[in-house]
Design an enzyme around this catalytic site. Structure first.
Site, PDB file in Angstrom:
ATOM      1  N   CYS A 106       0.849  -1.182  -0.141  1.00 15.39           N
ATOM      2  CA  CYS A 106       0.000   0.244   0.006  1.00 15.39           C
ATOM      3  C   CYS A 106       0.588   1.177  -0.004  1.00 15.39           C
ATOM      4  CB  CYS A 106      -0.942   0.128   1.169  1.00 15.39           C
ATOM      5  SG  CYS A 106      -1.763   1.506   1.380  1.00 15.39           S
ATOM      6  N   GLU A 115       2.061  -5.578   9.035  1.00 13.49           N
ATOM      7  CA  GLU A 115       2.510  -4.263   8.977  1.00 13.49           C
ATOM      8  C   GLU A 115       3.596  -3.626  10.103  1.00 13.49           C
ATOM      9  OE1 GLU A 115       0.323   0.383   8.813  1.00 13.49           O
ATOM     10  OE2 GLU A 115      -0.847  -1.443   8.475  1.00 13.49           O
TER      11      GLU A 115
END
Length: 207
Positions: free
Chosen positions: A35, A65
């Site tokens: 992303c 993440e």
């Protein structure tokens, strides 16, 4: 990894060491779907780490993440502090005010010998609850102001996540008897929506 294998990096990204290794082993066989919001965080923490700042990350400790971001935030010359919730942030704020490193639980600090409470940078996992993130940043900012230290913050919530949370808040605020949150139990996004909804009515989480 086979000769013709195609490697796909998920939106949360992968740790830096793995990223480099796979690009070396399959230079033409890697598709990076990380992303853009997360890549922006990586650039920010890398720049702050180069200034020897302690990087404070509001995040779920075991989330993919988080691991990917920590790998880019932590160098031999700085420290990283992980804050999974408001309670840990209050301990961090106390440590800042008193200049006491031992106020922070040891398991939340990486490279404690490099911990500098006067020179901080704050980011968050992109899928955290916005209200929690803003409250934690304000808590740390006030503590740092009182201690006359430096704090740089960059709220890094995913745009899509923020829209979903805003929409859920708008829907719930009109009054609900029952709320159903449908999504994966392992999804940070749907877990945060579930937490948000619980403040308004009886809520069920459906996978």
């Amino acid at each position: 990894i086979g000769k013709y294998s195609l490697i796909l990096f998920c939106p949360f990204g992968v740790p830096l060491s793995l990223h480099r290794e796979l690009n070396i082993r399959r230079p033409n066989g890697v598709v990076d779907a990380t992303c853009g919001h997360i890549k922006a965080i990586w650039r920010y923490v890398a720049a702050c780490a180069a200034e020897h700042r302690t990087i404070v990350i509001h995040a779920k400790i075991d989330h993919p993440e988080t691991r990917a971001t920590v790998s880019r935030a932590l160098t031999r010359d700085n420290a990283v502090v992980l804050l999974p919730d408001h309670a840990s942030a209050k301990l961090m704020a106390s440590a800042i005010r008193h200049g006491a490193h031992d106020h922070i639980p040891k398991e939340l600090v990486l490279h404690p010998d490099r911990l500098d409470l006067s020179l901080l940078a704050v980011v968050n996992q992109t899928t955290m609850l916005a209200h929690d993130t803003y409250a934690i940043v304000e808590l740390l900012r006030q503590a740092q102001f009182e201690a006359r230290g430096q704090l740089h913050d960059q709220v890094t919530l995913c745009g899509a996540t923020q829209k979903r949370q805003d929409a859920a808040l708008e829907l719930c605020s009109h009054g609900c008897d029952l709320i159903l949150v449908i999504g994966g139990y392992s999804s940070s996004n749907t877990n945060q929506l579930f937490r948000l909804a619980q403040g308004f009515a009886t809520t069920y989480f459906i996978d």
